[in-house]
Write an enzyme that holds these catalytic residues in place. Structure first.
Site, short mmCIF file in Angstrom:
data_model
loop_
_atom_site.label_atom_id
_atom_site.label_comp_id
_atom_site.label_asym_id
_atom_site.label_seq_id
_atom_site.Cartn_x
_atom_site.Cartn_y
_atom_site.Cartn_z
N ASP A 106 -2.14 6.54 6.38
CA ASP A 106 -3.17 5.69 5.79
C ASP A 106 -3.53 4.64 6.84
OD1 ASP A 106 -4.66 3.80 4.45
OD2 ASP A 106 -3.23 3.48 2.82
N TRP A 112 0.83 -1.22 0.00
CA TRP A 112 0.00 0.00 0.00
C TRP A 112 0.85 1.24 0.00
CZ3 TRP A 112 -4.29 -0.51 -2.20
CH2 TRP A 112 -5.04 -1.68 -2.06
N LYS A 121 -12.68 -2.00 5.56
CA LYS A 121 -11.92 -2.93 6.39
C LYS A 121 -12.51 -2.94 7.80
CE LYS A 121 -9.05 -2.93 2.83
NZ LYS A 121 -8.14 -1.98 2.25
C1 LIG Z 1 -7.51 -1.47 1.14
C2 LIG Z 1 -6.43 -0.45 1.35
C3 LIG Z 1 -6.25 0.63 0.48
C4 LIG Z 1 -7.11 0.82 -0.74
O1 LIG Z 1 -8.39 1.11 -0.36
P1 LIG Z 1 -9.56 1.40 -1.41
O2 LIG Z 1 -10.63 1.91 -0.51
O3 LIG Z 1 -9.86 0.12 -2.10
O4 LIG Z 1 -9.06 2.44 -2.36
C5 LIG Z 1 -5.25 1.53 0.76
N1 LIG Z 1 -4.47 1.39 1.84
C6 LIG Z 1 -4.61 0.36 2.69
C7 LIG Z 1 -3.70 0.27 3.87
C8 LIG Z 1 -5.59 -0.59 2.47
O5 LIG Z 1 -5.74 -1.62 3.32
#
Ligand SMILES: *Cc1c(COP(=O)(O)O)cnc(C)c1O
Length: 360
Positions: free
Chosen positions: A172, A102, A196
Site C-alpha cells: 500500500d 492503515w 495524497k
Molecule cells: C489514505 C490512505 C488509505 C485510504 O485511502 P482511501 O483512498 O481513502 O481509501 C489507505 N492506506 C494509506 C497508507 C493511506 O494513506
C-alpha cells in the site's frame, strides 16, 4: 488571491502549475470545445488523455512491460478487499506486517477472506518503528506478503524493500508513491489512493504483475476482479475521467521537475530540515525512530499539549493550515508531499522556532 501552505495528509496540496493548467483548459481542452469533465470516456480525446497518463506513469516509475497499470475507484480501502479476493489464488493464508493504523485496516478486511498471519508488529512501541525483516515470521504457504509502505498517520516509512522470495510482495503506497524511484519488479502488486501524492480524490492506482491477474476467487463481483479492468483498459465502466486527467498533468509536472530521482532528492532535503529542527528542539518532539521516519508525513508533539491550539492558530496566521495531528494520535502532523516546496517547510520551521522562543 493568496494560497495557503497546505500540510494536509489527504486530499493534499497539488502543484500550483498543475492547477493553473487545469484552469486554463477547463472550458476548452485543446480546442475540443469541451471540458475534460464533459467528454465521452470512449471518445478519442479522452482516450488520448488516459493513454498519455499511463505512458507517463510507466516512464516515471520505469514499470516493466509485464505489469499492468489500472485506474480504479473505491480508494485504497477497496484494495484492502480486492487484494485478497484476487491474490489468494486458492491459498488459505496471507502474511501482513502490522505497522499502524492503515495496516490495521488492511488486516481487518483481509480476515474476511483468509487467515492472516501477522508476520511482525510495531504495536509493542505504539507503531513508532518498523520491525526489521530479521524479526518477521513469514509463513511458507502465504499467498502474498502485505506491507504499508508509508503509514500516513503514524509517520513510519520503509526505506528498504523486504525480501519475500517467490511470494509476491504487495504494498500500500498510498502516501509515498512517486516520492522516490521504486524497483517495481520487486513487487507483485502496488496500490495507492490518488489524493495524497498523485492527484484528486476518486482515483485509485493499481500496478500489478500480469501473472497475478485472472485467478480471482469464485463469485468475485465483476468490478472487484482485476481481470475485468485489465481486459477493458480500465474502462469496463466509466472511469473517474477528470481525476485521471489531473493525475496525468501531475505526471507531466513530475517529468518536468526531473523525475522521481529529483523528487527523492527534494523530499530528503525537506524531511531533513524538519527532523533536524525537531531533534534539536527541547520543546517539540518526534515520536518516530530515526531510521524509520517518513519523508512524507511528519508527526510531532509539543511537550505541553495545552499550547497546541495557540500553535495552530499562529500557524494559520502565517498562512499554514492542516497541521493538526490525526484524531487518533493528537499532536501535530506536517504532510510534505511532492507538491510542498522546501520554502513551505522553511516557513513551518521558522514558525516553530518563533513559537518555541516565545513559549519554551
Ligand atoms: C489514505 C490512505 C488509505 C485510504 O485511502 P482511501 O483512498 O481513502 O481509501 C489507505 N492506506 C494509506 C497508507 C493511506 O494513506
Amino acid at each position: 488571491m493568496t494560497r495557503v501552505l497546505n500540510f494536509a495528509a489527504g486530499p493534499a496540496a497539488l502543484p500550483a502549475e498543475v492547477l493553473e493548467q487545469a484552469a486554463a483548459e477547463m472550458l476548452d481542452w485543446h480546442a475540443s470545445g469541451q471540458s475534460v469533465m464533459e467528454m465521452s470516456h470512449r471518445g478519442k480525446e479522452y482516450m488520448s488523455i488516459q493513454a498519455r497518463a499511463e505512458a507517463d506513469l510507466r516512464e516515471l516509475l520505469a514499470i516493466p512491460a509485464d505489469y499492468k497499470v489500472l485506474f480504479l475507484q473505491g480508494g485504497a480501502t477497496l484494495q484492502f478487499a480486492m487484494v485478497p479476493l484476487n491474490l489468494l489464488r486458492g491459498k488459505a493464508r496471507a502474511d501482513y506486517v502490522h505497522s499502524g493504523e492503515w495496516a490495521k485496516k488492511a488486516i481487518k478486511e483481509a480476515r474476511l477472506f483468509c487467515e492472516v498471519n501477522v508476520a511482525a508488529s510495531g504495536e509493542d512501541r505504539k507503531f513508532t518503528y518498523l520491525p526489521g525483516q530479521a524479526e518477521w515470521k513469514l509463513s511458507p504457504d502465504a499467498a502474498y506478503v502485505h506491507i504499508t509502505a508509508n503509514e500516513t498517520i503514524g509517520g513510519v516509512e520503509y526505506h528498504w524493500t523486504p525480501q519475500t522470495g517467490a511470494v509476491p510482495l504487495v504494498a500500500d503506497m498510498s502516501s509515498d508513491i512517486l516520492s522516490r524511484p521504486v524497483d517495481v519488479a520487486r513487487y507483485g502488486l502496488i496500490y495507492a489512493g490518488a489524493q495524497k501524492n498523485i492527484g484528486p480524490a476518486g482515483l485509485t492506482l493499481v500496478i500489478v504483475r500480469e501473472d497475478l491477474v485472472g485467478q480471482a476467487a469464485a463469485k468475485t463481483p465483476v468490478m472487484l476482479d482485476y481481470k475485468t479492468h485489465v481486459e477493458n483498459g480500465s474502462m469496463y465502466n466509466t472511469p473517474p475521467t477528470y481525476s485521471i486527467y489531473v493525475a496525468g498533468l501531475v505526471f507531466q509536472w513530475l517529468k518536468r521537475q526531473g523525475g522521481l530521482a529529483e523528487m527523492e532528492r527534494r523530499n530528503i532535503a525537506k524531511a531533513k530540515l524538519l527532523y533536524d529542527f525537531l531533534d534539536a528542539s527541547r520543546f517539540f518532539v518526534s515520536p518516530v525512530r530515526s531510521e524509520d521516519r517518513s519523508r512524507m508525513n511528519v508527526p510531532f508533539t509539543l511537550r505541553d499539549p495545552r499550547l497546541d491550539e495557540a500553535f495552530l492558530a499562529g500557524a494559520k496566521e502565517h498562512g499554514m493550515v492542516q497541521l493538526k495531528g490525526h484524531r487518533s494520535v493528537g499532536g501535530m502532523r506536517a504532510s510534505i508531499y511532492n507538491a510542498m516546496p522546501i520554502e513551505g517547510v522553511r516557513t513551518l520551521v521558522a514558525w516553530m522556532g518563533e513559537f518555541e522562543r516565545a513559549h519554551g
